[in-house]
Design an enzyme around this catalytic site. Structure first.
Site, mmCIF file in Angstrom:
data_model
loop_
_atom_site.group_PDB
_atom_site.id
_atom_site.type_symbol
_atom_site.label_atom_id
_atom_site.label_comp_id
_atom_site.label_asym_id
_atom_site.label_seq_id
_atom_site.Cartn_x
_atom_site.Cartn_y
_atom_site.Cartn_z
ATOM 1 C CB THR A 80 72.109 65.980 34.489
ATOM 2 O OG1 THR A 80 73.419 65.657 33.923
ATOM 3 C CG2 THR A 80 71.637 64.802 34.947
ATOM 4 C CG ASN B 219 62.553 65.847 26.327
ATOM 5 O OD1 ASN B 219 61.836 65.103 25.843
ATOM 6 N ND2 ASN B 219 63.598 65.795 27.255
ATOM 7 C CG ASP C 154 64.406 67.300 37.402
ATOM 8 O OD1 ASP C 154 63.341 66.852 36.810
ATOM 9 O OD2 ASP C 154 65.256 66.648 37.651
ATOM 10 C CG ASN D 51 66.748 66.363 41.069
ATOM 11 O OD1 ASN D 51 67.360 65.828 41.948
ATOM 12 N ND2 ASN D 51 66.983 65.719 39.741
ATOM 13 N N GLY E 163 64.685 76.899 23.510
ATOM 14 C CA GLY E 163 63.920 77.552 24.467
ATOM 15 C C GLY E 163 62.646 76.701 24.843
ATOM 16 N N GLY F 90 66.602 62.015 41.170
ATOM 17 C CA GLY F 90 65.222 61.568 41.175
ATOM 18 C C GLY F 90 64.434 62.993 40.880
ATOM 19 N N GLY G 97 65.507 72.639 24.789
ATOM 20 C CA GLY G 97 66.878 72.852 24.912
ATOM 21 C C GLY G 97 67.283 74.150 24.577
ATOM 22 N NE ARG G 98 73.104 72.878 22.874
ATOM 23 C CZ ARG G 98 74.366 73.175 23.632
ATOM 24 N NH1 ARG G 98 74.784 74.589 23.749
ATOM 25 N NH2 ARG G 98 75.125 72.506 24.113
#
Length: 316
Positions: free
Chosen positions: A250, A186, A254, A45, A227, A41, A224-225
């Site tokens: 995953t 994201n 968080d 987290n 930045g 959750g 992500g990869r």
């Protein structure tokens, strides 16, 4: 030094994780490995991660009265999270999520948020005293929008910095953005917030600008990869990712949000805070499972110091 106070209005769910050679398609049965059951959750987290990073962390959440609820209470006792605002309700089961990982560490997740869906603005009001004492108030969208909006309103009312991590993304009323200091989507969440298809070809910078025009003070897009992108009235900055060996992505979001929140609560500026968040997100990718991957402070500080000398020095 007194630890900063962070209050998270969010979710708890038990995660059931399994590895598979690839992500399944409709109707397909395959053999998997590495089954694991543990706490998750996004709100939970982030409460654990902020506590590990040195904050006085408090979670406002709802769990069921079933056996899975004990996983939550045991976790908060072990991690030093203030759970006095975690309430139990019998109407719905404790939240649960099914997570499938492929060999590249990519995942898909299916959630039944259960008791989390019982949270409303009045539930959040029960935590107003704690929110009033907080340096940062965070929330996510695994709870109803009315609860998330109230968390931001109360944070703003009492002078805390407010962070909305819009995950899982959904369309939001523009009114909520007026109380959000930092929005942290994201790339796919950014598009969903704007009612666009996930593959919309426009740049994340352009779309983040559109969100700012809807009333968000500062947008930080996690890439992500690649930045993270910071877009504010004064800044348009890319913070490069810190290279690590990826095992499981995953919990990366968080961990990022938690590192970002703790750094802001400690008085660091937005660029340093995003850098610390990027480091925490990178560390989370190096372990299988969310809770095992959430970083301890010493490890995060060490990687941050290393990145200042290498990754970010090269970028400037």
């Amino acid at each position: 030094m007194t630890p900063p106070k962070i209050t998270i209005v969010g979710s708890f769910a038990v995660g059931l994780t399994m590895r598979a050679p690839k992500l399944p398609i409709f109707g397909e049965t395959m053999l998997g490995t590495d089954f694991d059951m543990g706490p998750g959750g996004k709100g939970s987290n982030q409460a654990v991660a902020t506590a590990r990073l040195g904050a006085a962390s408090s979670l406002l959440a709802i769990i069921g009265t079933d056996k899975l609820a004990g996983i939550a209470t045991d976790l908060y006792a072990a991690e030093g999270v203030d759970s006095s605002l975690v309430t139990t309700r019998a109407e719905r089961a404790t939240g649960v999520g099914f997570i499938i990982l492929n060999d590249r560490g990519e995942n898909f997740i299916i959630l039944d948020m259960g008791a989390n869906e019982l949270m409303d603005a009045e539930t959040v009001d029960l935590g107003e005293r704690r929110i009033a004492e907080s340096d940062v108030v965070m929330t996510v969208l695994e709870v109803p929008i009315a609860a998330a909006a109230r968390a931001m309103e109360l944070g703003r009312k009492h002078g805390a910095r407010t962070i909305l991590n819009p995950a899982p993304a959904r369309q939001l009323p523009d009114a909520i953005f007026a109380s959000v200091d930092y929005l942290t989507p994201n790339e796919s969440e950014l598009r969903i917030l704007l009612s666009l298809p996930a593959d919309d070809p426009r740049s994340s910078r352009e779309l983040a600008g559109e969100l700012r025009r809807r009333g968000v003070g500062n947008v930080v897009v996690t890439l992500g990869r690649s930045g993270a992108l910071i877009l504010t009235d004064e800044l348009d900055v890319m913070v490069p990712a810190v290279p690590v060996t990826v095992v499981d992505t995953t919990g990366a979001g968080d961990a990022f949000n938690s590192g970002f929140a703790v750094a802001l609560a400690e008085g660091r500026d937005i660029v340093d805070a995003v850098r610390f968040g990027v480091v925490c997100g990178a560390i989370a990718c190096t372990e299988l499972g969310v809770i095992p991957g959430l970083p301890q402070r010493a490890k995060a500080d060490a990687l941050y110091a290393q990145a200042l000398k290498t990754t970010w020095k090269e970028a400037t």
